[in-house]
Design an enzyme around this catalytic site. Structure first.
Site, PDB file in Angstrom:
ATOM      1  N   ASP A 214       5.639   2.377 -12.141  1.00 31.72           N
ATOM      2  CA  ASP A 214       5.482   0.986 -11.656  1.00 31.72           C
ATOM      3  C   ASP A 214       4.196   0.672 -12.395  1.00 31.72           C
ATOM      4  OD1 ASP A 214       5.610  -0.483  -8.424  1.00 31.72           O
ATOM      5  OD2 ASP A 214       4.285  -1.120 -10.226  1.00 31.72           O
ATOM      6  N   GLU A 240       9.152  -0.639 -14.020  1.00 31.68           N
ATOM      7  CA  GLU A 240       8.974  -1.623 -12.879  1.00 31.68           C
ATOM      8  C   GLU A 240       7.827  -2.641 -13.243  1.00 31.68           C
ATOM      9  OE1 GLU A 240       9.626  -0.760  -9.011  1.00 31.68           O
ATOM     10  OE2 GLU A 240       7.930  -2.057  -8.130  1.00 31.68           O
ATOM     11  N   GLU A 268       8.316  -8.372  -7.245  1.00 34.23           N
ATOM     12  CA  GLU A 268       7.642  -8.126  -6.118  1.00 34.23           C
ATOM     13  C   GLU A 268       6.700  -9.346  -6.011  1.00 34.23           C
ATOM     14  OE1 GLU A 268       6.105  -4.125  -7.037  1.00 34.23           O
ATOM     15  OE2 GLU A 268       4.314  -4.904  -5.943  1.00 34.23           O
ATOM     16  N   ASP A 291       9.643  -9.073  -2.088  1.00 37.17           N
ATOM     17  CA  ASP A 291       9.085  -8.716  -0.761  1.00 37.17           C
ATOM     18  C   ASP A 291       9.208  -9.806   0.260  1.00 37.17           C
ATOM     19  OD1 ASP A 291       6.329  -6.801   0.122  1.00 37.17           O
ATOM     20  OD2 ASP A 291       6.952  -8.438   1.365  1.00 37.17           O
ATOM     21  N   HIS A 318      10.828  -4.945  -2.416  1.00 34.36           N
ATOM     22  CA  HIS A 318       9.738  -3.992  -2.276  1.00 34.36           C
ATOM     23  C   HIS A 318       9.192  -4.006  -1.037  1.00 34.36           C
ATOM     24  CE1 HIS A 318       5.061  -4.430  -1.960  1.00 34.36           C
ATOM     25  NE2 HIS A 318       5.313  -3.331  -2.790  1.00 34.36           N
ATOM     26  N   GLU A 338      12.981   0.874  -0.499  1.00 32.72           N
ATOM     27  CA  GLU A 338      11.805   1.654  -0.855  1.00 32.72           C
ATOM     28  C   GLU A 338      10.864   1.843   0.197  1.00 32.72           C
ATOM     29  OE1 GLU A 338       8.777  -0.957  -3.094  1.00 32.72           O
ATOM     30  OE2 GLU A 338       7.590   0.695  -3.460  1.00 32.72           O
TER      31      GLU A 338
HETATM   32  C1  LIG Z   1       2.364   1.622  -6.317  1.00 38.67           C
HETATM   33  C2  LIG Z   1       2.079   0.267  -6.951  1.00 38.67           C
HETATM   34  O1  LIG Z   1       1.086   0.389  -7.732  1.00 38.67           O
HETATM   35  C3  LIG Z   1       1.742  -0.933  -5.725  1.00 38.67           C
HETATM   36  O2  LIG Z   1       0.703  -0.424  -5.183  1.00 38.67           O
HETATM   37  C4  LIG Z   1       2.975  -1.171  -4.858  1.00 38.67           C
HETATM   38  O3  LIG Z   1       2.289  -2.407  -3.950  1.00 38.67           O
HETATM   39  C5  LIG Z   1       4.281  -1.644  -5.488  1.00 38.67           C
HETATM   40  O4  LIG Z   1       4.217  -2.237  -6.655  1.00 38.67           O
HETATM   41  C6  LIG Z   1       5.323  -1.197  -5.315  1.00 38.67           C
HETATM   42  O5  LIG Z   1       6.285  -1.346  -5.882  1.00 38.67           O
HETATM   43  O6  LIG Z   1       5.478  -0.337  -4.191  1.00 38.67           O
HETATM   44 MG   LIG Z   2       5.998  -2.411  -7.536  1.00 37.46          MG
END
Ligand SMILES: C[C@H](O)[C@H](O)[C@@H](O)[C@@H](O)C(=O)O
Ligand SMILES: [Mg+2]
Length: 394
Positions: A214, A240, A268, A291, A318, A338
């Site tokens: 990510d 991602e 997201e 999200d 997300h 997720e």
């Molecule tokens: C883990 C990632 O850095 C983010 O904190 C998270 O919020 C998001 O990008 C994810 O896809 O879960």
């Molecule tokens: Mg992410």
């Protein structure tokens, strides 16, 4: 029996975890060194709280119907969101029938168009929309997924996001998504460290487990291309959010550059059907990741998901706890979900919006029976010990 109307909408704020899940204590993996668009500034490179990732806090939206039933939802918007709800959006909600969700959404979106469109305004609209769906489910005594057409599968499967994909595998998840630590400002040395971390994790988890990076909007096309090409030998499943959300052109180029079979995912921090139309019609990605607490709520995600289906794109929202689970179980083009590991060491499964909600379901062995989602509305309650504030009233 006349349909109840909405008598009151109230907006509260709360700090410390909850929907603003980046608002964690020091030492949490989610506030460790993670590559971001601010990483080019060394003073903001070591933690994301240093540049304010936890500045907003949680917005709690509560709606009360004329028959006394209440619904609520939580999202990331804090006091800014509370102001927008109390001083602007309330006029479109109070007095309407509890079933007038489409009209309320359309009025909230178009009335805020002059200052909204995406970002915290859409987070706030999402929070109101989710609260309305929760209220309707409580009145009809049925779960939100039943109002969306019902489940297409009996079980949800999850990948885990966190610092420890090796532990996620032991817990039964289908894959592990790691935050990328080093960005372009750390040059080739940082790129090598990223690939070394992936190589080490691949060694630990073996070959039959998904691994993903990510990149949280932090890269440029050249760096992301070199990362993807270097990650090919370690079978990276997807890269991602490699680029800033508005760089549709960059995503289209990256999608052409990555190794065949590697997925380019993003979305997201995108919002509304129009934003996701851009991502899909410009061929930016393979999987969109809205999200539901940020893109416009369930009412908008229905439209986004149908558009994605027409484009043969998967929709893997997300992580947003029950708010995404109720949607995912009803869509054939949302085959998995997720789960964000909110334990500080990513070494145990705890509720994502901890400690804000009661009855918040979590995956067991990386899975969740749809029947766990059969309580009315979204099936969760606010923790009565939460320190809610109501900064504005109307
Ligand atoms: C883990 C990632 O850095 C983010 O904190 C998270 O919020 C998001 O990008 C994810 O896809 O879960
Ligand atoms: Mg992410």
């Amino acid at each position: 029996m006349p349909m109840p109307t909405i008598k009151h909408i109230r907006a509260y704020t709360v700090r410390g975890g909850g929907a603003d899940y980046h608002d964690q204590g020091d030492g949490h993996w989610i506030d460790g060194q993670i590559s971001t668009p601010m990483s080019k500034y060394p003073e903001y490179r070591m933690t994301r709280k240093s540049f304010g990732l936890n500045v907003l806090g949680t917005l709690v939206v509560e709606v009360e119907a004329s028959d006394g039933t209440t619904g609520f939802a939580v999202t990331t918007a804090g006091e800014i969101g509370a102001f927008i709800v109390e001083k602007h959006l309330a006029r479109f909600v109070e007095g309407q029938r509890v079933t007038d969700i489409e009209r309320i959404w359309d009025q909230m979106f178009h009335a805020t168009l002059f200052y909204g469109r995406k970002g915290v305004v859409l987070n706030t609209i999402s929070g109101v929309d989710l609260a309305l769906w929760d209220l309707l489910g409580k009145i009809r005594q049925e779960p939100v997924h039943a109002m969306l057409g019902g489940p297409v599968r009996d079980e949800l499967t999850f990948y885990a996001t966190g610092a420890r994909p090796d532990l996620a595998k032991q817990m039964g998840f289908i894959g592990g998504k790691m935050p990328l630590k080093h960005g372009p400002a750390e040059g080739d040395a940082g790129l090598e460290k990223n690939l070394a971390q992936l190589a080490d994790m691949r060694e630990r988890v073996g070959n039959d487990f998904w691994l993903m990076f990510d990149c949280w909007m932090s890269l440029d096309v050249n760096y992301a291309t070199r990362l993807a090409q270097g990650a090919r030998e370690f079978d990276l499943k997807w890269i991602e959010e490699a680029l800033p959300p508005d760089d549709y052109w960059g995503y289209a180029e990256l999608k052409r550059n990555v190794p065949t079979g590697m997925l380019v995912n993003t979305g997201e921090h995108e919002a509304t059907r129009w934003g996701f139309r851009m991502l899909m019609e410009m061929e930016c990605c393979d999987v969109i990741q809205p999200d539901v607490g940020w893109c416009g709520g369930v009412t908008e995600l229905i439209k986004i998901s149908a558009l994605a289906d027409a484009h043969n794109k998967l929709v893997v929202p997300h992580g947003s706890s029950v708010y995404s689970y109720h949607f995912v179980v009803t869509r054939h083009n949302s085959p998995f979900a997720e789960f964000l590991m909110m334990a500080p060491e990513a070494d145990e499964v705890v509720p994502m919006f901890n400690p804000l909600l009661l009855d918040e379901p979590v995956p067991e062995n990386g899975r969740m029976r749809t029947s766990r989602l059969d309580a009315p509305g979204f099936g969760v309650r606010l923790n009565p010990e939460s320190q809610l504030a109501r900064p504005y009233e109307h």
